[in-house]
Scaffold this active site. Structure first.
Site, PDB file in Angstrom:
ATOM      1  N   ASP A 184       0.851  -1.170   0.000  1.00  0.00           N
ATOM      2  CA  ASP A 184       0.000   0.000   0.000  1.00  0.00           C
ATOM      3  C   ASP A 184       0.892   1.227   0.000  1.00  0.00           C
ATOM      4  OD1 ASP A 184       0.699   0.107   2.668  1.00  0.00           O
ATOM      5  OD2 ASP A 184      -1.255   0.870   3.279  1.00  0.00           O
ATOM      6  N   MET A 191     -14.429   9.596   2.930  1.00  0.00           N
ATOM      7  CA  MET A 191     -14.821  10.936   3.393  1.00  0.00           C
ATOM      8  C   MET A 191     -14.955  10.892   4.916  1.00  0.00           C
ATOM      9  SD  MET A 191     -17.794  12.494   0.957  1.00  0.00           S
ATOM     10  CE  MET A 191     -19.010  11.298   1.438  1.00  0.00           C
ATOM     11  N   ASP A 234      -0.021  -2.109   6.653  1.00  0.00           N
ATOM     12  CA  ASP A 234      -0.030  -1.751   8.065  1.00  0.00           C
ATOM     13  C   ASP A 234      -1.415  -1.384   8.572  1.00  0.00           C
ATOM     14  OD1 ASP A 234      -0.365   0.593   6.699  1.00  0.00           O
ATOM     15  OD2 ASP A 234       1.132   1.733   7.805  1.00  0.00           O
TER      16      ASP A 234
HETATM   17  N1  LIG Z   1      -9.191  11.504   7.623  1.00  0.00           N
HETATM   18  C1  LIG Z   1      -9.685  11.568   6.401  1.00  0.00           C
HETATM   19  N2  LIG Z   1     -10.823  12.238   6.154  1.00  0.00           N
HETATM   20  C2  LIG Z   1     -11.319  12.285   4.915  1.00  0.00           C
HETATM   21  N3  LIG Z   1     -10.761  11.724   3.857  1.00  0.00           N
HETATM   22  C3  LIG Z   1      -9.621  11.055   4.017  1.00  0.00           C
HETATM   23  C4  LIG Z   1      -9.027  10.942   5.292  1.00  0.00           C
HETATM   24  N4  LIG Z   1      -7.904  10.200   5.174  1.00  0.00           N
HETATM   25  C5  LIG Z   1      -7.808   9.876   3.871  1.00  0.00           C
HETATM   26  N5  LIG Z   1      -8.834  10.376   3.163  1.00  0.00           N
HETATM   27  C6  LIG Z   1      -9.104  10.203   1.735  1.00  0.00           C
HETATM   28  O1  LIG Z   1      -9.474   8.883   1.480  1.00  0.00           O
HETATM   29  C7  LIG Z   1      -8.568   8.283   0.537  1.00  0.00           C
HETATM   30  C8  LIG Z   1      -8.391   6.829   0.845  1.00  0.00           C
HETATM   31  O2  LIG Z   1      -7.748   6.656   2.091  1.00  0.00           O
HETATM   32  P1  LIG Z   1      -7.080   5.252   2.452  1.00  0.00           P
HETATM   33  O3  LIG Z   1      -6.508   5.339   3.809  1.00  0.00           O
HETATM   34  O4  LIG Z   1      -7.992   4.155   2.102  1.00  0.00           O
HETATM   35  O5  LIG Z   1      -5.957   5.153   1.373  1.00  0.00           O
HETATM   36  P2  LIG Z   1      -4.571   5.855   1.380  1.00  0.00           P
HETATM   37  O6  LIG Z   1      -4.122   6.024   2.781  1.00  0.00           O
HETATM   38  O7  LIG Z   1      -4.586   7.036   0.506  1.00  0.00           O
HETATM   39  O8  LIG Z   1      -3.724   4.818   0.644  1.00  0.00           O
HETATM   40  P3  LIG Z   1      -3.153   3.470   1.211  1.00  0.00           P
HETATM   41  O9  LIG Z   1      -4.168   2.457   0.851  1.00  0.00           O
HETATM   42  O10 LIG Z   1      -1.916   3.385   0.445  1.00  0.00           O
HETATM   43  O11 LIG Z   1      -2.934   3.631   2.681  1.00  0.00           O
HETATM   44  C9  LIG Z   1      -7.316   9.111   0.670  1.00  0.00           C
HETATM   45  O12 LIG Z   1      -6.536   9.057  -0.476  1.00  0.00           O
HETATM   46  C10 LIG Z   1      -7.874  10.496   0.919  1.00  0.00           C
HETATM   47  O13 LIG Z   1      -8.276  11.096  -0.288  1.00  0.00           O
HETATM   48 MG   LIG Z   2      -4.128   4.197   4.468  1.00  0.00          MG
END
Ligand SMILES: Nc1ncnc2c1ncn2[C@@H]1O[C@H](COP(=O)(O)OP(=O)(O)OP(=O)(O)O)[C@@H](O)[C@H]1O
Ligand SMILES: [Mg+2]
Ligand SMILES: [K+]
Length: 688
Positions: free
Chosen positions: A314, A390, A525
């Site tokens: 990831d 979101m 993680d």
């Molecule tokens: N605290 C938050 N509040 C609102 N939106 C968020 C928040 N954190 C992340 N996002 C949005 O949601 C998306 C998806 O988050 P997610 O944690 O699933 O993936 P990521 O952290 O971007 O990637 P990975 O899967 O590599 O960890 C993010 O790319 C961001 O646009």
């Molecule tokens: Mg993440």
């Protein structure tokens, strides 16, 4: 400094001493029965010893020295095999001992009332899953758990050997703590996740000690094959007895073959070399992994690592550093910076993720916005989920949201809003630079963008290039948008990426690769990585990661280094290659022994066999004894190779196979001729 990555001397005096004692203890028939090949040798040792005791002067025309010599060397063969296993176990125990030192008896402060923060002191052993404990600076964390409140720096050197403190906080993907580690600043409230005695540290100790080691499917398959081979040789050898007696009777010449010779023949023909070293090879593989600070929860995973062809990672926290910080507010046309920041701030008040907290910090720094008293308005917080992508708040009848651009756009459109071009442009610019854009909306109106910055970990590109040379494809999977994903993928040098991936999409991708016959490794993680980790063949969870990820994985990297898989694959390949090389050597070796022992055993009955005696050995008795001695010594000689593993270089599999067949196959054929001849020469010096 990493204290445990250095390879200990292969033969440390204390480990050697322990192994000698353990070799004797392993003479217990119940232990011997677990290894069929060596059990046959064990029975042979008992039988020849009895033959010697019953008739030391040699009832069947053999000298008593010969029978005793065979018996003694058969016992030595059994002991050498025991020794090989014991020394491998000894290395594991030494690793476990260094872990155990960090497991101390601690008193925990259990929260009796989470509201007032009242605590009661209880022994850590009395904690139950779900209990909340308060841990302050200087305290040892009493159990494994999940941080539910607070941010603190933690010294995890007890577990990782790494002295630099790490940050542990509630919310995000760095929320799990390990019992036995120490808080050095601030405080945490931790929800206990494991029962005493079943903690991560306990399981690690059991694993490296070999207490939980189970044979892997490959190992079992090979053991069955070796046992079958031994059985075939046993049948062959047993039928030789009446055969030989019959020929002597018919021809009136020669002497029938004796029981001692038949036992010696069986032991020389049976695949004793690999039989003796098989278990040591497996244990040594686990030990090597431990030295690279990876704890494998199963040997099967280590083996699978040797054959992995796709690695999924990831993005956030694995390829990048992972504390995405808000750095900028970009308002839409007609929206003031303060208005955007205020909405973003409200949407982050209850957001415990590092992203959410950093937004609150930025709003405070740039516009002086502070925590507000919302109690009387009665807000309804919408927590972040990887599925909706979101988070936000319903307040005063208004819906404030922040999140991934496409998610917020869809949300605004269902409420009748539009997505301004200037916002779209800002989103694109931030993403193209590798940042994560979070779009903020109030009801149907899109207010602007927050820029989250993240940094690709240093040196990662070279490591991915090395994986490519090993024939492993790297794929980044991320919940982030395709533009950000592409920018980070290019910077990190991965082969492919999947963007806007939900946890289900990650899982589906792994299944797709597996259905195509590929072995999939995954490092992750987050809690949202857990299903994918559970599905992957090799699943390396970061030690910094969540409890859920660690439970789902079959390995934990104590250094939380996503490219640690390189070492894991090295160890896995080395394990498979060592096993293959020594099996080849063992069988080739046994073939060569025919030439030494068959002419000697049967030359008097079948003079034609004399032509096989290419070595020109001194006497039949010496020839047989030399073969038995050589058979035993070869085990000892190969212990270092079994423990250290054959050398692995990142070249194609076909080339590796060819080289190994040549070295260990041809080598295995030739070495006995030299060895047996030399031992025979020595023996003839003594016997005159
Ligand atoms: N605290 C938050 N509040 C609102 N939106 C968020 C928040 N954190 C992340 N996002 C949005 O949601 C998306 C998806 O988050 P997610 O944690 O699933 O993936 P990521 O952290 O971007 O990637 P990975 O899967 O590599 O960890 C993010 O790319 C961001 O646009
Ligand atoms: Mg993440
Ligand atoms: K043998």
């Amino acid at each position: 400094m990493n204290t445990r990555s250095e390879a200990p001397a292969l033969f440390r005096a204390d480990i050697l001493r322990g192994a000698v004692v353990a070799s004797l203890a392993k003479l217990d028939p119940r232990t011997q029965l677990r290894n069929p090949v060596m059990f046959a040798v064990y029975l042979g040792s008992i039988l020849t010893t009895l033959l010697w005791v019953r008739s030391p002067s040699g009832g069947s025309g053999e000298s008593s020295g010969f029978v005793l010599g065979v018996a003694a060397w058969l016992w030595a063969t059994v002991l050498f095999a025991n020794f090989a296993e014991a020394i491998a176990e000894g290395h594991g125990k030494a690793q476990a001992a260094s872990l155990r030192k960090s497991r101390t008896e601690v008193t925990a402060r259990r929260l009796t009332d989470p509201k007032t923060r009242e605590t009661a002191d209880v022994p850590a052993a009395d904690l139950r899953v779900g209990d909340l404990v308060l841990v302050r600076a200087g305290d040892v964390i009493p159990a494994d758990g999940e941080v539910v409140e607070g941010v603190a720096s933690v010294d995890e050197s007890a577990v990782t050997g790494e002295s630099a403190p790490v940050v542990r906080e509630s919310g995000g993907d760095r929320s799990s703590v390990t019992g036995g580690t120490r808080i050095i600043s601030d405080w945490l409230v931790v929800r206990v996740a494991t029962l005493p005695g079943e903690s991560f540290l306990d399981r690690m100790i059991a694993m490296v000690e070999g207490a939980r080691r189970q044979k892997t499917p490959n190992e079992i398959a090979l053991a069955i094959l070796l046992a079958a081979l031994t059985l075939v040789f046993l049948l062959v050898v047993v039928t030789l007895l009446p055969f030989s007696a019959y020929s002597v009777e018919v021809s009136g010449a020669g002497r029938p073959v004796t029981l001692t010779v038949l036992v010696a023949l069986l032991v020389c023909l049976a695949p004793t070399t690999i039989g003796a070293l098989l278990s040591a090879i497996g244990i040594a593989g686990m030990n090597r992994l431990g030295r690279s600070n990876v704890v494998a929860m199963s040997g099967r995973a280590v083996e699978a690592a040797g054959d992995v062809d796709v690695l999924l990672l990831d993005k956030t926290g694995t390829i990048t550093l992972g504390n995405r910080q808000a750095t900028r507010f970009v308002p839409a046309d007609g929206v003031s910076g303060e208005d955007l920041a205020s909405a973003a701030h409200l949407a982050s008040l209850a957001d415990e993720t590092p992203e959410g907290r950093s937004i609150a910090v930025l709003a405070k720094r740039e516009f002086g916005l502070r925590g507000r008293d919302l109690e009387q308005i009665g807000p309804h917080f919408v927590p972040f989920s990887a599925k909706t992508r979101m988070s936000g708040v319903d307040l005063d009848g208004r819906q404030i949201r922040k999140g991934a651009a496409d998610a917020v756009e869809a949300h605004a459109r269902t409420l009748g809003g539009t997505f301004p071009d200037t916002v779209r442009e800002a989103v694109r610019a931030i993403a193209q630079a590798g940042g994560t854009p979070l779009v903020v909306s109030r009801d149907a109106r899109v207010l602007g963008v927050i820029e989250l910055k993240d940094v690709v970990k240093g040196g990662i590109k070279e490591r991915f290039a090395e994986l490519r040379r090993m024939g492993i494809k790297t794929v980044m999977i991320t919940g982030d948008n395709p533009l950000t994903a592409a920018a980070i993928a290019a910077e990190a040098g991965v082969d492919d990426y999947l963007a806007e991936a939900t946890p289900e999409a990650k899982l589906a991708l792994i299944r797709e690769y597996q259905q195509g016959g590929r072995l999939v490794a995954m490092t992750g993680d987050g809690t949202n990585d857990a299903p994918a980790l559970a599905q992957a063949d090799v699943a390396v969870a970061m030690n910094t990661g969540t409890q859920a990820a660690k439970e789902a994985g079959n390995m934990v990297d104590l250094d939380s280094n996503p490219t640690k898989l390189i070492e894991v694959v090295h160890v896995g390949k080395q394990l498979l290659m060592t096993r293959g090389a020594l099996t080849t050597f063992s069988i080739a070796n046994d073939v060569a022994k025919y030439f030494a022992i068959l002419p000697a055993a049967f030359a008097s009955t079948y003079p034609a066999l004399k032509t096989l005696d290419v070595m020109g050995l001194s006497t039949p008795a010496n020839a047989i004894l030399a073969a038995v001695i050589f058979n035993a010594l070869v085990i000892v000689a190969l212990v270092p190779l079994a423990l250290r593993g054959v050398r692995y270089r990142p070249v194609g599999a076909a080339q590796l196979l060819r080289t190994n067949l040549l070295v260990y196959g041809v080598g295995g054929l030739l070495v006995p001729f030299v060895g047996i001849k030399a031992i025979d020469l020595l023996l003839s010096l003594f016997t005159g």
